[in-house]
Design a protein around this motif. Structure first.
Motif, mmCIF file in Angstrom:
data_model
loop_
_atom_site.group_PDB
_atom_site.id
_atom_site.type_symbol
_atom_site.label_atom_id
_atom_site.label_comp_id
_atom_site.label_asym_id
_atom_site.label_seq_id
_atom_site.Cartn_x
_atom_site.Cartn_y
_atom_site.Cartn_z
ATOM 1 N N GLU A 35 0.813 -1.217 0.000
ATOM 2 C CA GLU A 35 0.000 0.000 0.000
ATOM 3 C C GLU A 35 0.849 1.270 0.000
ATOM 4 O O GLU A 35 0.499 2.261 -0.646
ATOM 5 C CB GLU A 35 -0.928 0.000 1.224
ATOM 6 C CG GLU A 35 -2.006 -1.072 1.175
ATOM 7 C CD GLU A 35 -2.692 -1.265 2.520
ATOM 8 O OE1 GLU A 35 -2.193 -0.694 3.513
ATOM 9 O OE2 GLU A 35 -3.704 -1.987 2.573
ATOM 10 N N THR A 36 1.964 1.249 0.718
ATOM 11 C CA THR A 36 2.760 2.465 0.903
ATOM 12 C C THR A 36 4.032 2.505 0.064
ATOM 13 O O THR A 36 4.605 3.578 -0.128
ATOM 14 C CB THR A 36 3.159 2.625 2.384
ATOM 15 O OG1 THR A 36 4.028 1.543 2.758
ATOM 16 C CG2 THR A 36 1.926 2.607 3.276
ATOM 17 N N GLY A 37 4.500 1.339 -0.386
ATOM 18 C CA GLY A 37 5.771 1.295 -1.101
ATOM 19 C C GLY A 37 6.966 1.489 -0.185
ATOM 20 O O GLY A 37 8.086 1.699 -0.651
ATOM 21 N N ASN A 38 6.741 1.431 1.115
ATOM 22 C CA ASN A 38 7.787 1.673 2.102
ATOM 23 C C ASN A 38 8.052 0.391 2.879
ATOM 24 O O ASN A 38 7.124 -0.279 3.333
ATOM 25 C CB ASN A 38 7.334 2.795 3.050
ATOM 26 C CG ASN A 38 8.346 3.083 4.133
ATOM 27 O OD1 ASN A 38 9.528 2.811 3.974
ATOM 28 N ND2 ASN A 38 7.879 3.626 5.242
ATOM 29 N N VAL A 39 9.326 0.041 3.078
ATOM 30 C CA VAL A 39 9.662 -1.202 3.775
ATOM 31 C C VAL A 39 9.935 -0.987 5.264
ATOM 32 O O VAL A 39 10.098 -1.955 6.006
ATOM 33 C CB VAL A 39 10.890 -1.890 3.129
ATOM 34 C CG1 VAL A 39 10.578 -2.314 1.713
ATOM 35 C CG2 VAL A 39 12.117 -0.990 3.179
ATOM 36 N N VAL A 40 9.998 0.255 5.709
ATOM 37 C CA VAL A 40 10.235 0.542 7.132
ATOM 38 C C VAL A 40 8.882 0.731 7.816
ATOM 39 O O VAL A 40 8.085 1.580 7.425
ATOM 40 C CB VAL A 40 11.130 1.780 7.332
ATOM 41 C CG1 VAL A 40 11.280 2.090 8.821
ATOM 42 C CG2 VAL A 40 12.501 1.534 6.708
ATOM 43 N N HIS A 41 8.657 -0.062 8.827
ATOM 44 C CA HIS A 41 7.374 -0.093 9.543
ATOM 45 C C HIS A 41 7.515 0.588 10.903
ATOM 46 O O HIS A 41 8.466 0.321 11.638
ATOM 47 C CB HIS A 41 6.941 -1.553 9.715
ATOM 48 C CG HIS A 41 5.846 -1.777 10.703
ATOM 49 N ND1 HIS A 41 4.542 -1.380 10.472
ATOM 50 C CD2 HIS A 41 5.849 -2.360 11.938
ATOM 51 C CE1 HIS A 41 3.793 -1.718 11.513
ATOM 52 N NE2 HIS A 41 4.557 -2.306 12.416
ATOM 53 N N VAL A 42 6.573 1.467 11.242
ATOM 54 C CA VAL A 42 6.545 2.073 12.582
ATOM 55 C C VAL A 42 5.891 1.066 13.523
ATOM 56 O O VAL A 42 4.746 0.666 13.320
ATOM 57 C CB VAL A 42 5.763 3.398 12.587
ATOM 58 C CG1 VAL A 42 5.606 3.921 14.006
ATOM 59 C CG2 VAL A 42 6.477 4.427 11.726
ATOM 60 N N ASP A 43 6.622 0.651 14.578
ATOM 61 C CA ASP A 43 6.164 -0.467 15.397
ATOM 62 C C ASP A 43 5.814 -0.073 16.834
ATOM 63 O O ASP A 43 5.342 -0.912 17.600
ATOM 64 C CB ASP A 43 7.243 -1.565 15.425
ATOM 65 C CG ASP A 43 6.712 -2.881 15.946
ATOM 66 O OD1 ASP A 43 5.740 -3.400 15.356
ATOM 67 O OD2 ASP A 43 7.250 -3.394 16.953
ATOM 68 N N TRP A 44 6.055 1.153 17.214
ATOM 69 C CA TRP A 44 5.673 1.606 18.573
ATOM 70 C C TRP A 44 5.722 3.132 18.577
ATOM 71 O O TRP A 44 6.615 3.725 17.989
ATOM 72 C CB TRP A 44 6.646 1.071 19.628
ATOM 73 C CG TRP A 44 6.055 0.956 21.009
ATOM 74 C CD1 TRP A 44 5.705 1.973 21.839
ATOM 75 C CD2 TRP A 44 5.758 -0.253 21.722
ATOM 76 N NE1 TRP A 44 5.209 1.487 23.026
ATOM 77 C CE2 TRP A 44 5.233 0.113 22.990
ATOM 78 C CE3 TRP A 44 5.898 -1.607 21.422
ATOM 79 C CZ2 TRP A 44 4.839 -0.827 23.933
ATOM 80 C CZ3 TRP A 44 5.498 -2.544 22.376
ATOM 81 C CH2 TRP A 44 4.984 -2.159 23.608
ATOM 82 N N VAL A 45 4.778 3.752 19.243
ATOM 83 C CA VAL A 45 4.740 5.218 19.316
ATOM 84 C C VAL A 45 4.298 5.637 20.715
ATOM 85 O O VAL A 45 3.332 5.092 21.262
ATOM 86 C CB VAL A 45 3.771 5.832 18.282
ATOM 87 C CG1 VAL A 45 3.774 7.358 18.396
ATOM 88 C CG2 VAL A 45 4.126 5.414 16.874
ATOM 89 N N ARG A 46 5.003 6.618 21.287
ATOM 90 C CA ARG A 46 4.586 7.242 22.527
ATOM 91 C C ARG A 46 4.731 8.756 22.382
ATOM 92 O O ARG A 46 5.702 9.225 21.798
ATOM 93 C CB ARG A 46 5.421 6.754 23.712
ATOM 94 C CG ARG A 46 5.376 5.272 23.943
ATOM 95 C CD ARG A 46 6.118 4.846 25.197
ATOM 96 N NE ARG A 46 5.388 5.237 26.407
ATOM 97 C CZ ARG A 46 5.470 4.574 27.568
ATOM 98 N NH1 ARG A 46 6.254 3.518 27.681
ATOM 99 N NH2 ARG A 46 4.790 4.983 28.609
ATOM 100 N N PHE A 47 3.745 9.494 22.894
ATOM 101 C CA PHE A 47 3.878 10.950 22.888
ATOM 102 C C PHE A 47 3.157 11.548 24.082
ATOM 103 O O PHE A 47 2.256 10.944 24.672
ATOM 104 C CB PHE A 47 3.380 11.569 21.572
ATOM 105 C CG PHE A 47 1.887 11.545 21.366
ATOM 106 C CD1 PHE A 47 1.086 12.599 21.801
ATOM 107 C CD2 PHE A 47 1.279 10.497 20.688
ATOM 108 C CE1 PHE A 47 -0.285 12.594 21.594
ATOM 109 C CE2 PHE A 47 -0.090 10.473 20.476
ATOM 110 C CZ PHE A 47 -0.879 11.528 20.931
ATOM 111 N N THR A 48 3.591 12.753 24.442
ATOM 112 C CA THR A 48 3.032 13.477 25.584
ATOM 113 C C THR A 48 2.559 14.844 25.119
ATOM 114 O O THR A 48 3.179 15.451 24.242
ATOM 115 C CB THR A 48 4.104 13.648 26.685
ATOM 116 O OG1 THR A 48 4.539 12.359 27.116
ATOM 117 C CG2 THR A 48 3.549 14.406 27.878
ATOM 118 N N CYS A 49 1.469 15.320 25.704
ATOM 119 C CA CYS A 49 1.017 16.686 25.423
ATOM 120 C C CYS A 49 0.561 17.321 26.736
ATOM 121 O O CYS A 49 0.228 16.618 27.695
ATOM 122 C CB CYS A 49 -0.107 16.706 24.390
ATOM 123 S SG CYS A 49 -1.699 16.091 24.981
#
Length: 420
Positions: A35-49
């Motif tokens: 779908e994206t043509g990208n082989v690098v996958h984002v596998d975890w995300v954390r953020f603060t606001c």
């Protein structure tokens, strides 16, 4: 029919479940590449606001329509859907909260709903408030198929100055499962949401999968490290080997460090997913960035391949190996020297203050009664305190003098104030 827990059939069932789950994950990752043509996958995300920047809930959430506590049935035809019942339970729960917790709870719920919306229609917010993680008092769980795949934490679990500051924030933690099964385009939507609330990325994992294995396997990774191919700016990163390297099973090779905010784990993903009978050669290179000494921009969500390639020449090389045709523009995330210096100063100052306030009376007594030679024999050739081991001796030496001057000045000011 009830069967013994350790029966052959139960073991077979567990193996089949592992295989099915592993195949589903692999299918989703392959679909994402298509779908994206990208082989690098984002596998975890954390953020603060900050709490003041978090989205405000709607009028119906802030001022819910009164309903009897015992009546959990939908109150209108519109709310006869599963989603309507869930929202009704959420509103009733909010209405029962103490006044001081109502507004943060409502804002956190709204943020959780928006995050779930960016992930896709399979994701919902659980209709019960749960105990918080990471020193947050409460959390709203984000679920998929009834299992938690992320959460939004809010309010602090204590009253210390640090936790009072934390109480003014909200934190979002999305596990690997959420990232794997999210809808196409979720990364861009989440990046926009983080920007909208003025959020700060605190962790992001970038994964590169070699489903058919990498030439040379795990031994090649170890050999490349030993030969200096993984060096960054002429320096060799720290390494750590985990797993059964003698028999070639469940191996991991870590390079870098969490303390510096950049660590890569090369590991046998197939064994993790399929168990000991794994017949694949699936290897994953997982790059974890943290914000301890680095500023993580939301473009890392939009262009993960560029930031993976920017980690080092070695990362760029294995990315080309995974997909030679991929045109990545290496984007490094440098270690902030100012942040590093501030961290060293803080740790050394804490050490000097402890020495003066806690250990000094005992040391003075020992020096008086043992004599110089015996005292020096006792205190020399000691290991560096644990919190300072990550720093070089030259860095500690530079920070120690200023830390001593700072704590001495502060102590003198306090003594003068007490006398006045």
């Amino acid at each position: 029919m009830t069967r013994p827990t350790r029966s052959v059939l139960n073991k077979h069932s567990k193996t089949c479940a592992l295989v099915l789950e592993g195949n589903e994950i692999k299918f989703r990752l392959l679909a994402e590449r298509t779908e994206t043509g990208n082989v690098v996958h984002v596998d975890w995300v954390r953020f603060t606001c900050l709490l003041r920047n978090a989205p405000m809930p709607g009028v119906e959430t802030l001022f819910p329509t009164p309903t009897p506590d015992v009546d959990m049935e939908p109150v209108s035809e519109q709310e006869r859907t599963e989603r309507g019942q869930r929202l009704l339970r959420l509103r009733k729960l909010l209405a029962k909260l103490p006044n001081a917790e109502f507004a943060p709870s409502a804002q956190a719920m709204e943020l959780a709903e928006r995050v779930a919306e960016t992930l896709g229609e399979d994701f919902t917010v659980a209709p019960e408030l749960r105990k918080g993680h990471d020193f947050y008092r409460h959390r709203w769980s984000i679920e998929r198929n009834g299992s938690e795949v992320g959460w939004v934490g809010f309010l602090a679990s204590g009253d210390s100055p640090r936790q009072q500051a934390q109480a003014k924030t909200m934190h979002v933690n999305l596990y690997g499962t959420a990232c794997t099964f999210a809808q196409n385009g979720w990364r861009d939507h989440l990046a926009n949401l983080i920007d909208d609330v003025g959020g700060t990325l605190t962790r992001i994992d970038l994964a590169l999968d070699f489903f058919e294995g990498i030439t040379g396997g795990m031994e090649r990774i170890k050999r490349d490290y030993e030969n200096g191919l993984c060096d960054v700016a002429g320096k060799r990163p720290k390494c750590n080997m985990v797993g059964d390297w003698c028999n070639g099973k469940a191996r991991s090779f870590y390079m870098g460090s969490k303390e510096a905010g950049k660590q890569t784990n090369f590991y046998e993903k197939g064994h993790q997913l399929f168990g000991e009978k794994d017949a694949t050669s699936w290897l994953r290179a997982e790059l974890r960035y943290g914000n301890k000494l680095r500023v993580l921009g939301t473009d890392m969500l939009r262009r993960p391949q560029d930031y993976f390639a920017g980690a080092s020449d070695y990362h760029a090389a294995i990315l080309r190996e995974a997909k030679p045709a991929m045109q990545a523009l290496p984007e490094p995330v440098p270690c902030e020297a100012k942040l590093a210096a501030q961290t060293i100063e803080a740790e050394v100052t804490r050490n000097v203050r402890w020495l003066r306030d806690v250990a000094a009376p005992s040391m003075a007594l020992a020096f008086e009664h043992l004599g110089t030679d015996a005292f020096l024999e006792m205190v020399t050739n000691q290991n560096v305190p644990g919190r300072l081991r990550r720093f070089k001796q030259t860095e500690i030496r530079r920070a120690y003098s200023s830390a001593h001057h700072r704590t001495r000045k502060a102590a003198s000011a306090g003594h003068a104030f007490a006398q006045a």
